[in-house]
Scaffold this motif. Structure first.
Motif, short mmCIF file in Angstrom:
data_model
loop_
_atom_site.label_atom_id
_atom_site.label_comp_id
_atom_site.label_asym_id
_atom_site.label_seq_id
_atom_site.Cartn_x
_atom_site.Cartn_y
_atom_site.Cartn_z
N SER A 69 0.81 -1.22 0.00
CA SER A 69 0.00 0.00 0.00
C SER A 69 0.83 1.27 0.00
O SER A 69 0.33 2.35 -0.27
N GLY A 70 2.12 1.15 0.33
CA GLY A 70 2.96 2.34 0.40
C GLY A 70 2.75 3.16 1.64
O GLY A 70 3.14 4.33 1.69
N THR A 71 2.13 2.59 2.67
CA THR A 71 1.86 3.36 3.89
C THR A 71 2.94 3.12 4.94
O THR A 71 3.57 2.06 4.99
N VAL A 72 3.13 4.12 5.78
CA VAL A 72 4.01 3.98 6.94
C VAL A 72 3.17 3.45 8.08
O VAL A 72 2.30 4.13 8.60
N GLU A 73 3.42 2.20 8.44
CA GLU A 73 2.58 1.54 9.43
C GLU A 73 3.07 1.72 10.85
O GLU A 73 2.27 1.70 11.79
N ARG A 74 4.37 1.85 11.04
CA ARG A 74 4.91 1.92 12.39
C ARG A 74 6.04 2.94 12.43
O ARG A 74 6.78 3.12 11.46
N ARG A 75 6.16 3.60 13.57
CA ARG A 75 7.32 4.44 13.88
C ARG A 75 7.77 4.06 15.28
O ARG A 75 7.02 4.23 16.23
N ILE A 76 8.97 3.54 15.39
CA ILE A 76 9.46 2.99 16.65
C ILE A 76 10.73 3.73 17.06
O ILE A 76 11.64 3.89 16.25
N LEU A 77 10.78 4.15 18.33
CA LEU A 77 12.00 4.73 18.89
C LEU A 77 12.64 3.72 19.82
O LEU A 77 11.97 3.08 20.63
N LEU A 78 13.95 3.58 19.72
CA LEU A 78 14.66 2.56 20.49
C LEU A 78 15.66 3.14 21.48
O LEU A 78 16.43 2.41 22.08
N GLY A 79 15.69 4.45 21.63
CA GLY A 79 16.62 5.04 22.57
C GLY A 79 18.00 5.31 21.99
O GLY A 79 18.97 5.39 22.72
N GLY A 80 18.08 5.45 20.68
CA GLY A 80 19.34 5.72 20.03
C GLY A 80 19.18 5.62 18.53
O GLY A 80 18.08 5.74 18.00
N GLN A 81 20.28 5.37 17.83
CA GLN A 81 20.23 5.24 16.38
C GLN A 81 20.69 3.86 15.96
O GLN A 81 21.71 3.36 16.45
N ALA A 82 19.94 3.26 15.06
CA ALA A 82 20.27 1.93 14.57
C ALA A 82 21.51 2.00 13.70
O ALA A 82 21.58 2.79 12.76
N THR A 83 22.49 1.17 14.00
CA THR A 83 23.70 1.09 13.20
C THR A 83 23.68 -0.14 12.29
O THR A 83 24.60 -0.33 11.49
N TYR A 84 22.66 -0.97 12.43
CA TYR A 84 22.53 -2.14 11.57
C TYR A 84 21.15 -2.73 11.77
O TYR A 84 20.62 -2.75 12.89
N LEU A 85 20.52 -3.22 10.71
CA LEU A 85 19.24 -3.92 10.77
C LEU A 85 19.37 -5.25 10.06
O LEU A 85 20.07 -5.36 9.05
N ALA A 86 18.67 -6.26 10.56
CA ALA A 86 18.67 -7.57 9.91
C ALA A 86 17.29 -8.19 10.06
O ALA A 86 16.66 -8.10 11.12
N HIS A 87 16.81 -8.82 8.99
CA HIS A 87 15.55 -9.55 9.00
C HIS A 87 15.86 -11.01 9.21
O HIS A 87 16.45 -11.66 8.34
N VAL A 88 15.46 -11.54 10.36
CA VAL A 88 15.75 -12.93 10.70
C VAL A 88 14.43 -13.59 11.09
O VAL A 88 13.87 -13.33 12.16
N GLY A 89 13.91 -14.45 10.22
CA GLY A 89 12.66 -15.12 10.50
C GLY A 89 11.51 -14.14 10.67
O GLY A 89 11.24 -13.33 9.78
N LYS A 90 10.86 -14.20 11.80
CA LYS A 90 9.74 -13.32 12.10
C LYS A 90 10.16 -12.12 12.94
O LYS A 90 9.31 -11.44 13.52
#
Length: 667
Positions: free
Chosen positions: A96-117
């Motif tokens: 749909s092209g929509t932004v579904e979530r905005r999450i703050l984690l207490g800092g800045q992500a230096t790496y993301l990985a999709h692992v399973g679910k």
């Protein structure tokens, strides 16, 4: 990442600190542009093409790290300043092209990985300098709900899963961590790799592979024996991948892609010259894609021949210097993020891909179901400029009391004392930018999460008179008779300061350790009760100030990431960047009695017979009837209203234009 290909941070040198963590949630993805239109003016006369770019998506702020799945794309926004600020993760629905979530984690992500679910994120703490401490956070891929987090003393970058192990690279000094993928608990002692810095991590061929950039080595690690074999490749190896029986690595200094035999570690063929400063790579189909921010291109390499497949693909304008492109695989496509141009580009691995089409990314809500035609229930009677210099999203801390309105200019590191009789700045106090402020009991109180302190300012002398050490990551502050209460996001806990002695006299835990360390914690003291928002636990906690014990916990269907207000009849919480909602909780039944849609509500005020809401995404200040829980009036104020304060017969709101607006209700 998937397919054994990693797209980690080039270095940990870009993130910076934002004092007010809610500010970053101002960003929402806006209309996209057709890729060919965006890029057409940048390839005339060059040996490049836009063929294969199937979409270009423009985002506000600077996208860096990506993780892609069939249904969604997660990206992290960041900047290049230090200390580290809080940057959000955005979840984009690819259908749909929509932004579904905005999450703050207490800092800045230096790496993301999709692992399973799950989505795994390496996160540099707010206030950090690029060397730590850091977190590894596990989130549910669909909902973004934080499942688990674990803190590490130094900066952690790339992540890779192999069997029953999660492997993480400690960036400097180069160290490999072996973790339990379910609990994130170390399963073995850290394995030193190099005295310098590591950059890339990949899994394949029964081994772990890492690039030691400072030593110019590619490392092969046996996960069973933990033995290390080194191949000196020269240059500055960064990204690494295992595909089609070879180990591929990026030499950033040499502008080339090298290939090794995984058994002998001997070079295979000649390096592929791509020019510029390539960094990260990912596999899609039978191709390997490598991005180069300096040239604004991505090169497609045929995995069978080891040669470029066609000319470089233009995905963004050239930019130098510029942080490296991140590249994430997504089936038969890759996504490439351009920090400099604030865009995401999708490239198909099919050479016959159609020309780019437009994508529109919008909020997941397109209209307010209960808005209708609303009267203007108030008017702006004064606009007070705090600064002429550019300001960060979110402005700064704001409070009213002890004879003045107090507004922080983060860009000038100055707390402004506003005289409400003249609607003018009466004094300027040089202080570092705090997370939150409160006025009362003869003082102004400022919280500093990175220092674990609260500062006390004398409103008579306009000077800091005390610095008080409290719990970890102090956030919200509330003043009550003979007490100053502080919400510690790193607990999560609440500390009580005795204003007579400037000392902490008690600290009360208000949630499990896994609910710590992220989002803005707020609290409000009212009628012999202290209400505390615990965002990562999706709830509110009620503390009895007399017994100093938790007496009730209220679960919510959203994370209360913004502010609270309360009176005898109800407690109101705002979702901020975590939920487009303002909810009312009955303090007697502890039930959620109403929930209104509001676009990124942050600031709340309770006065003059209304609940006042500052909506980041709408440039409105809304009034809610607390009896019915319905919208009653709306005032268009422009800019991006953030925080609210009540005092001196008015509502006060700050915005991202460096102003404080004084609003008077129309009775």
């Amino acid at each position: 990442m998937m397919n054994g290909v990693t797209t980690p941070s080039a270095t940990a040198r870009e993130p910076t600190r934002h004092r007010f963590r809610l500010a970053i949630v101002l960003a929402s993805v806006v209309a996209a542009t057709v890729g060919s239109v965006l890029l057409a003016t940048h390839h005339s006369g060059e040996n490049v093409t836009t063929r294969g770019v199937t979409a270009t998506l423009r985002v506000p702020g600077h996208p860096r790290w990506l993780a892609a799945g069939r249904d969604a794309l997660w990206l992290a926004l960041s900047d290049t300043r230090r200390p580290v600020r809080d940057g959000p993760l955005l979840r984009l629905d690819l259908a749909s092209g929509t932004v579904e979530r905005r999450i703050l984690l207490g800092g800045q992500a230096t790496y993301l990985a999709h692992v399973g679910k799950r989505l795994l994120a390496s996160v540099e703490h707010v206030g950090g300098s690029g060397s730590g401490p850091s977190l590894i956070v596990a989130l549910d891929w669909r909902s973004g709900r934080v499942l688990l987090r674990r803190q590490f003393p130094t900066s952690v970058g790339p992540l890779a899963e192999s069997g029953k192990n999660l492997w993480a690279l400690q960036v400097r000094p180069a160290t490999l961590l072996q973790l339990d993928p379910l609990t994130l608990v170390p399963k073995a002692p850290p394995l030193p790799l190099s005295r310098g810095r590591t950059a890339g991590l990949a899994v394949g061929g029964g081994y772990l592979w890492a690039t030691a950039s400072d030593a110019a080595d590619v490392l092969r690690i046996d996960p069973v024996t933990r033995s290390i074999r080194r191949a000196h490749v020269g240059g500055s190896p960064v990204g690494i991948a295992v595909a089609s029986g070879s180990v591929w690595f990026v030499d950033r200094d040499g502008g080339a892609i090298g290939r090794l035999d995984p058994r002998t570690l001997q070079p295979r063929g000649k390096p592929v010259r791509v020019g510029g400063e390539p960094a990260w790579l990912a596999r899609a189909g039978r191709y390997l894609f490598v991005g180069d921010a300096v040239q604004g291109t991505a090169t497609r390499i045929d995995l069978r021949s080891g040669k470029p497949a066609g000319p470089p693909i233009r995905v963004a304008p050239p930019a130098k210097p510029a942080p490296a492109f991140a590249v994430a695989p997504a089936g038969n496509s890759v996504w490439v993020s351009s920090f400099a141009s604030s865009t995401l580009a999708r490239i198909s691995a099919t050479s016959t891909a159609a020309q780019p089409r437009a994508i529109t990314a919008t909020s997941s809500h397109t209209a307010r179901s209960n808005a209708g035609a609303l009267p203007r229930g108030a008017k702006v009677i004064a606009r007070i400029a705090l600064t002429r210099t550019p300001v960060d999203f979110g402005g700064g801390a704001l409070t009213a009391g002890d004879g003045a309105v107090w507004a922080m200019s983060n860009s000038e590191s100055t707390l402004m004392r506003i005289d409400p009789t003249r609607n003018a700045v009466a004094a300027r106090i040089k202080v570092p930018a705090p997370e939150a402020a409160a006025a009362g009991d003869g003082a102004v109180w400022l919280s500093y999460p990175s220092e674990d302190t609260v500062s006390r300012i004398d409103p008579v002398t306009n000077r800091v008179t005390a610095t008080i050490h409290v719990g970890p990551q102090p956030s919200g502050i509330a003043v009550a008779p003979d007490a100053v209460w502080v919400a510690n996001a790193g607990g999560p806990s609440v500390s009580r300061i005795d204003p007579a002695t400037n000392r902490v006299v008690t600290t009360i835990r208000v949630g499990p350790p896994l609910a710590c360390c992220a989002e803005h914690m707020s609290l409000i003291a009212v009628h012999r009760a202290l209400w505390v928002a615990v965002p990562n636990a999706n709830g509110l906690v009620r503390v009895d100030p007399a017994t100093r014990k938790v007496v009730a916990t209220v679960k919510l269907p959203y994370a209360p990431c913004a502010f609270l207000v309360a009176d005898e009849s109800g407690v109101w919480s705002a979702g901020g960047g975590c939920a487009d909602a303002v909810g009312r909780i009955d303090p007697r039944t502890r039930a959620l009695t109403s929930r209104l849609y509001e676009p990124h509500p942050v600031g709340l005020g309770l006065a003059f017979g209304s609940v006042w809401v500052a909506d980041l995404d709408s440039a409105d200040v809304d009034q809610i009837d607390p009896r019915t829980g319905r919208l009653a009036a709306r005032l268009r104020v422009g800019g991006t209203p953030v925080r609210l304060a009540v005092g001196f017969g008015s509502i006060w709101v700050n915005d991202d234009r460096g102003r404080v607006l004084r609003i008077q209700p129309q009775r």
